[in-house]
Design an enzyme around this catalytic site. Structure first.
Site, mmCIF file in Angstrom:
data_model
loop_
_atom_site.group_PDB
_atom_site.id
_atom_site.type_symbol
_atom_site.label_atom_id
_atom_site.label_comp_id
_atom_site.label_asym_id
_atom_site.label_seq_id
_atom_site.Cartn_x
_atom_site.Cartn_y
_atom_site.Cartn_z
ATOM 1 N N ASP A 182 -2.150 2.596 1.268
ATOM 2 C CA ASP A 182 -1.341 1.791 0.355
ATOM 3 C C ASP A 182 -2.106 1.643 -0.942
ATOM 4 O OD1 ASP A 182 0.637 -0.273 -0.597
ATOM 5 O OD2 ASP A 182 1.281 -0.097 1.487
ATOM 6 N N HIS A 253 3.385 3.163 -3.552
ATOM 7 C CA HIS A 253 2.293 2.548 -2.792
ATOM 8 C C HIS A 253 1.089 3.488 -2.720
ATOM 9 C CE1 HIS A 253 4.237 -1.159 -1.501
ATOM 10 N NE2 HIS A 253 5.326 -0.474 -1.237
ATOM 11 N N GLU A 320 9.902 1.311 -2.053
ATOM 12 C CA GLU A 320 9.406 0.567 -3.209
ATOM 13 C C GLU A 320 8.674 1.477 -4.209
ATOM 14 O OE1 GLU A 320 8.950 -3.897 -1.348
ATOM 15 O OE2 GLU A 320 7.188 -2.600 -1.250
#
Length: 551
Positions: A182, A253, A320
């Site tokens: 991440d 990410h 995302e």
């Protein structure tokens, strides 16, 4: 369904117990273990766990003999199903496969009492254990019964991972989703690209609490698993019939990777060489650039990942991914035109489809968060065999199932276990809606919109444990338990519809289960609320009020 003081969790399909009749005696001096062909691995693990806990030698015995625990395969049972019989001085565990036998041994451990979950016998000579006559016939509702652990935000050392694999096995959960990369850290050694861990595994400091908090932990934080560590973890899981699903996030990410290799980022719109491993939380604008170099880089990463993780599934994230840098980048805009794509959403879909095909060519299946459904060009849906993790609610899973894709249900409003368990100021760093033990027990993985073949596309469900505000194993324990026990029953047991589930009966069985968690050393949230050292006064959370939406 009635249960005696054993308090079996998850609840079995059929439990015929005769507590007034002696069934068998587990005696350190006499009880033997007979492993029929195909069950040798289960026997080895049973000797290790029960042997340590109760002082049992369990020497080799004759199948079906008195004072013997017999393990065998019965192909007439469901693959993960088992039948546990205690009668006439004998214990027999038959399973449709070795996995089924293994789940039967977990039930036997529960029947032997909480001390069967310890690492060594309590003081004095090991005592014999009496078992009442009993037949338990059982099989799981879902094939995918999982938990996701995020070790990227806060690293969990290897011994903690082993402890969680033991906890999954004790609850008959069989998928460990390992969130390894991440913005805040890269946790798996990739030998071709040593800076992924040399640089990407370490951040200078860490935000304390929600990202709006003004507080920082100024200590550097990090860690990673060597490839040998990963092989050991995968083998440890396999012995417990748990599949490890690695997650390597693409294309969002990804700041930890960009910090290590700045050419992976959008160098024409940001000085990627100035980026470090991210120190706070939230959705990060720094995403991968869609160059051929980026594709080759992650193909090389995944080549090593496939060597380490032999399971069918590889999770590539896909969630995302802000498009601002792509919109501002002349190089990305030229790439979109060259690929004949309409916009940045289709570019993200192109990323996902590229790696879906790449994995499929190597006999693996891509799984990703429900954003991977977005932006598909006409005639270019998800690759065949791709699986969707439905996290923003049920809607993504419903759409995926109707499009012919398998689904793992993990809606954040229901089964994100980092979200708070109760209202009130005592809950540590409260995130999200209140999700109590009862709320999780009433979670239903198959929404009413899916019937027939659509419902069959739901492989199962998983509970997700994100660690932005969970800095160590004790905090992970607190957020995860006891709710993971309720989740385990939801995905294993054949329960009534959600409103008709008997939560009081489940709570009664939990009284016995808390003693097992105590024996396992789990720092769970007590029913009466957090203990003083479990609170985190002064750390800002982000609680949300009211009932969570069903979306």
């Amino acid at each position: 369904m009635t249960h005696d003081a054993a308090g079996l969790i998850p609840a079995p399909r059929h439990d015929d117990s005769r507590p007034d009749r002696a069934g068998a005696r587990i005696d350190p001096l006499r009880t033997a273990l007979a492993a029929a062909p195909g069950t040798e691995g289960v026997a080895r693990l049973l000797r290790a766990t029960l042997g340590q806990a109760l002082g049992l030698a369990l020497p080799d015995g004759e199948p079906g003999a008195r004072d013997t625990v017999t393990l065998r395969i019965d192909a007439a049972l469901e693959p993960e199903g088992y039948r546990l019989t205690v009668a006439d001085g004998r214990v027999e565990i038959a399973g449709g496969t070795a996995a089924g036998v293994h789940w039967g041994t977990q039930t036997l451990r529960q029947l032997l009492g909480p001390d069967a979950f310890r690492r060594a016998p309590l003081g004095g000579a090991p005592a014999a254990r009496e078992l009442a006559e009993r037949t338990v016939t059982d099989a799981p509702r879902f094939a995918w019964r999982g938990m996701m652990l995020d070790v990227a935000r806060h690293f969990m050392p290897k011994d903690g991972v082993f402890a969680y694999l033991d906890l999954l096995a004790a609850h008959k959960l069989n998928v460990f989703h390992f969130h390894l990369t991440d913005d805040q850290g890269w946790r798996v050694e990739i030998r071709r690209y040593p800076k992924l861990t040399g640089t990407g595994a370490w951040r200078e400091r860490t935000k304390l609490g929600h990202r709006a908090s003004p507080l920082w932990d100024e200590r550097p934080h990090g860690g990673y698993y060597t490839q040998d560590d990963i092989r050991e973890i995968v083998a440890y899981a396999a012995e417990r019939h748990i599949t490890v699903v690695p997650e390597i996030d693409i294309p969002g990410h990804s700041q930890a990777a960009i910090a290590a290799y700045p050419e992976l980022g959008n160098t024409d719109v940001i000085d990627t060489a100035s980026l470090g491993v991210w120190t706070t939380w939230g959705v990060n604008p720094n995403v991968l650039s869609p160059t051929d170099n980026t594709l080759r880089f992650y193909e090389h990463v995944l080549e090593e990942v496939l060597e380490l993780f032999p399971g069918d599934f590889v999770h590539i994230g896909g969630d995302e991914c802000p498009k601002d840098q792509w919109k501002a980048s002349p190089a990305v805009q030229e790439r979109i035109r060259a690929l004949g794509l309409a916009d940045e959403d289709q570019l993200q879909s192109w990323f996902i489809r590229h790696f879906g095909r790449w994995l499929a060519e190597r006999g693996r299946r891509l799984i990703g968060w429900d954003e991977i459904l977005e932006g598909g060009a006409p005639g270019a849906p998800l690759p065949e065999g791709a699986v969707v993790s439905s996290w923003r609610g049920y809607a993504g899973g419903v759409a995926a199932a109707r499009a012919g894709h398998d689904v793992v249900m993990c809606p954040e409003q229901q089964v994100y276990l980092d979200h708070r368990q109760a209202p009130g100021e005592d809950e540590p760093v409260p995130i999200g809606y209140v999700r109590t033990l009862e709320d999780v027990y009433r979670f239903e993985p198959v929404p009413p919109q899916l019937t027939g073949s659509g419902a069959d596309r739901v492989l199962g469900a998983q509970a997700n444990v994100w660690t932005e505000v969970l800095e160590d194993r004790r905090r992970v324990d607190y957020q995860t338990f006891p709710r993971l026990a309720a989740f385990a029953e939801v995905v294993w047991s054949t329960l009534p519809p959600s409103p008709a589930r008997d939560f009081e009966e489940f709570e009664g069985r939990m009284e016995a289960h808390y003693a097992r968690l105590d024996a396992l050393g789990v720092s769970y949230r007590p029913p009466a609320g957090p203990l003083p050292w479990q609170r985190r006064p002064g750390l800002l959370g982000r609680p949300r009020e009211g009932a969570p939406p069903i979306v």
